[in-house]
Design an enzyme around this catalytic site. Structure first.
Site, PDB file in Angstrom:
ATOM      1  N   LYS A   4       0.830  -1.205   0.000  1.00 23.99           N
ATOM      2  CA  LYS A   4       0.000   0.000   0.000  1.00 23.99           C
ATOM      3  C   LYS A   4       0.863   1.253   0.000  1.00 23.99           C
ATOM      4  O   LYS A   4       1.890   1.311   0.685  1.00 23.99           O
ATOM      5  CB  LYS A   4      -0.926  -0.030   1.219  1.00 23.99           C
ATOM      6  CG  LYS A   4      -1.948   1.087   1.288  1.00 23.99           C
ATOM      7  CD  LYS A   4      -2.874   0.907   2.481  1.00 23.99           C
ATOM      8  CE  LYS A   4      -3.843   2.072   2.627  1.00 23.99           C
ATOM      9  NZ  LYS A   4      -4.753   1.902   3.782  1.00 23.99           N
ATOM     10  N   SER A  13      -9.283   3.134   3.049  1.00 22.50           N
ATOM     11  CA  SER A  13      -8.264   3.698   2.182  1.00 22.50           C
ATOM     12  C   SER A  13      -7.443   2.649   1.424  1.00 22.50           C
ATOM     13  O   SER A  13      -6.647   2.987   0.560  1.00 22.50           O
ATOM     14  CB  SER A  13      -7.319   4.573   3.004  1.00 22.50           C
ATOM     15  OG  SER A  13      -6.646   3.804   3.987  1.00 22.50           O
ATOM     16  N   SER A  18     -10.032   0.813   7.210  1.00 17.97           N
ATOM     17  CA  SER A  18      -9.427   0.807   5.876  1.00 17.97           C
ATOM     18  C   SER A  18      -9.013  -0.551   5.337  1.00 17.97           C
ATOM     19  O   SER A  18      -8.614  -0.664   4.181  1.00 17.97           O
ATOM     20  CB  SER A  18      -8.213   1.741   5.862  1.00 17.97           C
ATOM     21  OG  SER A  18      -8.644   3.077   5.968  1.00 17.97           O
TER      22      SER A  18
END
Length: 493
Positions: free
Chosen positions: A71, A147, A171
């Protein structure tokens, strides 16, 4: 013929270990999937296809030769960018691996790139201005959540079997719910956070992975080693999470559930249905399920979460200033991010510490709650995925942000009641996930329902701190049920 997408991460590693295929063949298959699907999904925003990995890791790691993506925030790889979804960090290059990435590499994986995030991972949808929106593999007009939306879209579409993610307010679980995959947020202190950080979002945020199978998530959880830089430490689980995920629960458990939003706001019928049909399934499995709301002031919890949220953005601005050698300006970041930063500067130390003390109060209440109930079941989200652009600011909101942002009136905004409005609007669609972040409890999203339009809906299950093993036992059982979504049915798989 080697069918790459038919295998999860452990399955691919077994093929490599048994020399049925070469790890180079696995990487080539993954790269082909990324190159074919990413132009439409925009899940991967940076590619790393050239590797000189340690041969030993390929030979000994439990995930030997498995391709993964990390990520684009908190999961730095030495020598590669880490923009965190913002143009202000577009030129930042990491000078060392994060501890999470270092331990991830130790399992034998090959990192093929980084996945898209909203700016500074602040939103529940992945639509950054800098890198553009990520699209949901089930329907490209909708968000994959955030996210960790880029990672979820990559896993759900078959690019990679697992991808790095983190969860500071939902997230991992929100994108898992929206993309029809499995997402576990571990207990605070369970996973690595260093070497330059001792905590992320005051301990609310933890790193792990998103996966298509429960066993991949469990096996990765087994691999994390003690991180001496971590400000928090979860008592080590001395058995195997992988074994737990493969072991049925042999005694009836007592489970509380609710479909009511802790904010008192609306919950979509599909998200309620996801929970109610799961309740019926659990009852047929012999468990005792009762409708019971956790004894928590949901609105105060939301405000406490947003207080941390604002302060963290203000702190992020200061950290960025030390990197770029100047002040962060309105034009460096997205307008909504700028307002959050102004609000962060307006948070007093007294307010911040009072907010953190409330986290502890809530954690203690949930400890007592779990004396009676093994699990707490809720919708993962209050609504199915939103359309891309649906949550953008209105023209009036954009104008107000421009005026207030330009004048730096964060304190006035805070006094006006704007904080309550922001908390409600930001969390209205996802009000269920923040509780586990503030208490430090483990929580997972299970892909157990779809809307009439075929969009996935997740069911969240929380357990007492340290009881990932119990969550994984339940997930392993439910994975075999007819309700579990077959992610391979999405049009991009």
């Amino acid at each position: 013929m080697f069918e790459y997408k038919n295998y999860d991460a452990l399955g691919l590693a077994e093929l490599v270990k048994n020399k049925e295929i070469k790890h180079e063949e696995v990487q080539e298959a993954a790269i082909q999937e990324i190159e074919q699907k990413n132009p439409k999904l925009n899940a991967v925003i940076y590619k790393i296809y050239e590797h000189q990995e340690e041969v030993e890791a390929f030979e000994t790691g439990i995930f030997s030769g498995v391709p993964v993506l990390t990520k684009n925030i908190s999961q730095e790889s030495k020598g590669h960018p880490m923009s965190e979804g913002s143009k202000v960090l577009a030129n930042f290059i990491a000078n060392e691996d994060s501890e999470f990435v270092r331990q991830l590499k130790g399992t034998g994986v090959t990192i093929l790139g980084q996945t898209n995030v909203p700016e500074f991972a602040l939103m529940g949808t992945t639509e950054p201005k800098h890198d553009g929106p990520t699209r949901n593999p089930w329907n490209i007009n909708y968000t994959p959540g955030g996210s960790s939306g880029g990672s979820a879209a990559a896993v759900a579409s078959g690019m990679v079997p697992i991808a790095g993610a983190n969860d500071g307010g939902g997230s991992i679980r929100i994108p898992a719910a929206y993309c029809g995959i499995f997402g576990l947020k571990p207990t605070r202190g369970r996973t690595p956070v260093g070497p330059k950080r001792g905590r992320s979002w005051q301990g609310a945020s933890v790193d792990h992975i998103l996966s298509r199978t429960v066993r991949d998530s469990a096996a990765m959880l087994d691999q994390y080693l003690y991180d001496r830089t971590n400000a928090f430490y979860a008592r080590k689980y001395t058995e195997s999470y992988l074994l737990a995920s493969e072991t049925p629960i042999r005694q009836p458990l007592k489970i509380a559930f609710t479909t009511l939003s802790p904010l008192g706001s609306a919950v979509d019928a599909a998200c309620k249905e996801a929970v109610l049909k799961t309740v019926k399934l659990l009852e047929t499995m012999g468990h005792i399920v009762e409708e019971k709301v956790a004894p928590i002031d949901g609105k105060r919890l939301a405000n406490s979460y947003m207080m941390m949220y604002f302060a963290e953005v203000g702190s992020t601005f200061r950290a960025i200033e030390s990197i770029i050698g100047r002040k962060v300006t309105y034009n460096d970041v997205e307008p909504a991010t700028w307002i959050l930063g102004l609000l962060g500067k307006a948070v007093s130390s007294e307010e911040f510490l009072t907010s953190l003390k409330f986290w502890d109060e809530v954690a203690i209440k949930m400890e007592y709650f779990h004396d009676e109930y093994d699990f707490y079941l809720t919708p993962t989200t209050a609504f199915p995925p939103s359309r891309l652009g649906e949550l953008d600011q209105t023209k009036l909101e954009k104008m107000l942000i421009r005026i207030v942002g330009g004048l730096g009136l964060g304190g006035i905004l805070k006094k006006s009641g704007f904080v309550d409005q922001v908390a409600h609007k930001s969390l209205m669609r996802t009000p269920f996930t923040q509780l586990a972040n503030l208490t430090g409890q483990p929580a997972m999203s299970l892909p157990l329902h779809q809307t009439e339009d075929g969009l996935p809906c997740g069911v969240q299950v929380m357990a007492r701190r340290g009881r990932e093993d119990l969550l994984l036992q339940l997930a392993g059982e439910l994975e075999t049920s007819d309700y579990w979504i077959n992610v391979q049915e999405n049009p991009f798989y």
